[in-house]
Scaffold this motif. Structure first.
Motif, PDB file in Angstrom:
ATOM      1  N   SER A 221       0.820  -1.209   0.000  1.00 27.22           N
ATOM      2  CA  SER A 221       0.000   0.000   0.000  1.00 27.22           C
ATOM      3  C   SER A 221       0.852   1.256   0.000  1.00 27.22           C
ATOM      4  N   ARG A 222       2.101   1.159   0.438  1.00 22.30           N
ATOM      5  CA  ARG A 222       2.988   2.331   0.466  1.00 22.30           C
ATOM      6  C   ARG A 222       3.063   3.013  -0.886  1.00 22.30           C
ATOM      7  N   GLU A 223       3.304   2.234  -1.938  1.00 16.13           N
ATOM      8  CA  GLU A 223       3.448   2.839  -3.265  1.00 16.13           C
ATOM      9  C   GLU A 223       2.103   3.303  -3.805  1.00 16.13           C
ATOM     10  N   ARG A 224       1.047   2.555  -3.545  1.00 18.14           N
ATOM     11  CA  ARG A 224      -0.275   2.971  -4.030  1.00 18.14           C
ATOM     12  C   ARG A 224      -0.710   4.276  -3.372  1.00 18.14           C
ATOM     13  N   VAL A 225      -0.515   4.363  -2.053  1.00 19.45           N
ATOM     14  CA  VAL A 225      -0.942   5.556  -1.330  1.00 19.45           C
ATOM     15  C   VAL A 225      -0.129   6.773  -1.765  1.00 19.45           C
ATOM     16  N   ARG A 226       1.181   6.605  -1.901  1.00 23.80           N
ATOM     17  CA  ARG A 226       2.028   7.739  -2.281  1.00 23.80           C
ATOM     18  C   ARG A 226       1.651   8.266  -3.661  1.00 23.80           C
ATOM     19  N   ALA A 227       1.496   7.361  -4.628  1.00 24.70           N
ATOM     20  CA  ALA A 227       1.133   7.795  -5.976  1.00 24.70           C
ATOM     21  C   ALA A 227      -0.267   8.403  -6.006  1.00 24.70           C
ATOM     22  N   ALA A 228      -1.200   7.821  -5.247  1.00 18.69           N
ATOM     23  CA  ALA A 228      -2.572   8.319  -5.239  1.00 18.69           C
ATOM     24  C   ALA A 228      -2.650   9.727  -4.670  1.00 18.69           C
ATOM     25  N   ILE A 229      -1.903   9.999  -3.597  1.00 22.67           N
ATOM     26  CA  ILE A 229      -1.909  11.349  -3.005  1.00 22.67           C
ATOM     27  C   ILE A 229      -1.331  12.366  -3.983  1.00 22.67           C
ATOM     28  N   LYS A 230      -0.204  12.034  -4.601  1.00 26.50           N
ATOM     29  CA  LYS A 230       0.419  12.971  -5.545  1.00 26.50           C
ATOM     30  C   LYS A 230      -0.459  13.209  -6.767  1.00 26.50           C
ATOM     31  N   ASN A 231      -1.021  12.148  -7.324  1.00 25.05           N
ATOM     32  CA  ASN A 231      -1.842  12.287  -8.532  1.00 25.05           C
ATOM     33  C   ASN A 231      -3.221  12.869  -8.256  1.00 25.05           C
ATOM     34  N   SER A 232      -3.562  13.021  -6.981  1.00 22.63           N
ATOM     35  CA  SER A 232      -4.797  13.716  -6.609  1.00 22.63           C
ATOM     36  C   SER A 232      -4.532  15.191  -6.315  1.00 22.63           C
ATOM     37  N   LEU A 233      -3.284  15.636  -6.644  1.00 20.51           N
ATOM     38  CA  LEU A 233      -2.856  17.031  -6.459  1.00 20.51           C
ATOM     39  C   LEU A 233      -2.877  17.432  -4.985  1.00 20.51           C
ATOM     40  N   LEU A 234      -2.563  16.472  -4.137  1.00 18.43           N
ATOM     41  CA  LEU A 234      -2.400  16.714  -2.715  1.00 18.43           C
ATOM     42  C   LEU A 234      -0.922  16.572  -2.365  1.00 18.43           C
ATOM     43  N   ASP A 235      -0.524  17.027  -1.185  1.00 15.63           N
ATOM     44  CA  ASP A 235       0.883  17.014  -0.794  1.00 15.63           C
ATOM     45  C   ASP A 235       1.225  15.733  -0.047  1.00 15.63           C
ATOM     46  N   TYR A 236       2.218  15.027  -0.568  1.00 15.72           N
ATOM     47  CA  TYR A 236       2.717  13.860   0.140  1.00 15.72           C
ATOM     48  C   TYR A 236       3.881  14.320   1.017  1.00 15.72           C
TER      49      TYR A 236
END
Length: 509
Positions: A44-59
């Motif tokens: 889930s680490r990679e899914r969550v990181r990519a999802a936050i960035k691609n949702s235009l939110l700050d990781y």
């Protein structure tokens, strides 16, 4: 900062609360996840990181530690992606900390930030409701499924950005409208009907009795006699599922990942027909994650085994427990789970390897020893658990082409429902069919007159019935009496019930 998001996990069909604790603090950028998660949880680490960035939110480029509590219970699957992401956004102060406190959060994330449906939402939400929770953030694809549960507020999301905007108050979102089971139940349609079955009056009668009492049935006859067609017609004469039964079936299908997301609930009684090459774990349940098998997927419906002797004997012997108890216990090294398995077994077989033994129109080419070896693939203890055994012969050309349509499924269903109503009135909420009677109920409701007792005693001696088989005869006789609206079991009822065991003498003596 620390954020705690509430989620749930499954152990079989029972859910337990999982607290997703996310700590975002100063330090070298890192991501650690603890709490006995499987590979899907760790990834889930990679899914969550990519999802936050691609949702235009700050990781946050900081040290992130995720703990799934309780830490001593194993967590499986991708359903923690959304609660982990919400926890990271809350711990990094991108959403208010109090905005998610009342919600149970479940969902998988795609790399683009989409929220994907997960398996097992129905039992997860039901378990959460039993613990007092009422508000849920779920994938949009699971919202319809959860909307059938009364008294809940379900919010469905298609993307992480939408969920974050909702928690920030930037988007006002209404709960998914509550779904009504009754409106869906009327949409049941079948593509077969008993009116299409030509001839076979004995088999039709036996199937009606079997459905009326929830009995197991075995049809024996040559290829092409109509055994499979009649088996497929069985659900058309079964009573419509109640909401409680539909919820039970939906829970199992949801965990197995075969639930129709558009419907959100199972409205038709299951009809499962596994191939004869099915393995014991696939039939009974099991595998690495102890998933439900075909016997559980057929819960409250029909399990059809076509050409029963072709199945592996070890696989068939596994049916003994669910046929007797209405449940199946799946034991693995790390866990033991129990799944419901109250199904009606409908089985068919040829009487011999060539299929023509006993036929009025075809000649059998098999020797007595070949016939004996073939039918001996079914053990005596398994056959004892099959209440009705009926012969099905071929249909002649005149009867096939020119006989009028037989009685429809709708007409037969009316008689079945009337018999089932008598059983519900008799047994109350403890059970609904004669096939599930206990010994105490058997003594109370299946008393015999001296004449009926003599008939049963004679059959017991001539057919060599076991104690279990004789009680099955009594249960079938009780169902025949119910179909005729009789409070007492009369001699004709016990005589007909015995006739459905006559194959014991013909094939297995």
């Amino acid at each position: 900062m620390l954020a705690k998001v509430r989620s749930f996990s499954l152990n079989g069909l029972d859910g337990f609360e999982v607290s997703v604790e996310v700590d975002v603090n100063a330090g070298l950028p890192a991501y650690e996840i603890v709490g006995m998660g499987d590979t899907a949880v760790k990834e889930s680490r990679e899914r969550v990181r990519a999802a936050i960035k691609n949702s235009l939110l700050d990781y946050p480029i900081r040290k992130i530690v995720v703990n799934l509590a309780p830490a001593d219970s194993r967590k499986e699957g991708s359903l923690y992606d959304l609660p982990i992401a919400v926890g990271i956004l809350a711990a990094s102060e991108q959403i208010p900390k109090g905005s998610y406190k009342d919600f149970v959060v479940i969902g998988e994330l795609g790399l683009d930030g989409s929220v994907r449906r997960v398996n097992g939402v129905m039992p997860l939400v039901l378990s959460a409701v039993q613990k007092g929770f009422r508000k849920f953030m779920l994938p949009e694809g699971n919202a319809k499924e959860a909307a059938y549960i009364p008294g809940v507020e379900v919010y469905g999301f298609s993307g992480l950005d939408e969920a974050a905007a909702f928690l920030n108050g930037a988007v006002v979102k209404d709960p998914v409208p509550a779904a009504v089971f009754g409106a869906v139940g009327t949409e049941n349609r079948y593509n077969v009907d008993f009116s299409e079955v030509k001839g076979q009056q004995v088999a039709r009668r036996a199937l009606e009795i079997a459905v009326a009492g929830g009995h197991n049935i075995l049809m024996i006859g040559p290829p092409g006699a109509g055994k499979t067609l009649m088996a497929k017609c069985v659900p058309t004469i079964m009573p419509d599922m109640t909401f409680e039964e539909a919820i039970e079936v939906t829970k199992i299908h949801s965990v197995a990942g075969i639930l129709d997301a558009e419907k959100g609930i199972v409205t038709q009684r299951p009809f499962r027909t596994p191939h004869h090459t099915v393995t014991a774990p696939a039939l009974m349940g099991g595998g690495a994650k102890a998933r439900p098998g075909e016997v559980s997927l057929a819960h409250n419906g029909v399990l059809f085994l076509d050409e029963m002797p072709e199945y592996q004997r070890r696989t068939l012997e596994g049916l003994r427990q669910p046929l007797e108890d209405g449940s199946v216990t799946v034991s693995r090294s790390k866990q033991t789970l129990e799944y419901p398995a109250e199904f009606m077994l409908v089985a068919s077989m040829n009487p011999c390897p060539c299929g023509n033994f006993g036929s009025k129109t075809r000649q059998c080419r098999c020797s007595p020893s070949e016939i004996h070896r073939y039918v001996s693939r079914l053990s005596g203890p398994l056959l004892d658990r099959i209440d009705l055994q009926v012969e099905v012969d071929g249909v002649g050309y005149e009867e096939l082409r020119f006989s009028p349509d037989a009685e429809s499924s709708a007409d037969i269903k009316k008689r079945v429902e009337k018999a089932r109503a008598m059983q519900r009135s008799r047994y109350g909420s403890s059970l609904t069919t004669n096939a599930r009677m206990t010994n105490a109920q058997l003594r109370r409701w299946c008393g015999l007159s001296p004449e009926s007792e003599r008939i049963l005693e004679a059959a017991f001696s001539r057919l060599g019935l076991t104690a279990r088989a004789s009680t099955r005869v009594l249960k079938v006789a009780r169902t025949i009496a119910d179909l005729e609206g009789s409070e007492r079991i009369l001699p004709p009822h016990i005589t007909e019930a015995v006739q459905y065991r006559s194959l014991d003498r013909k094939y297995w003596e």
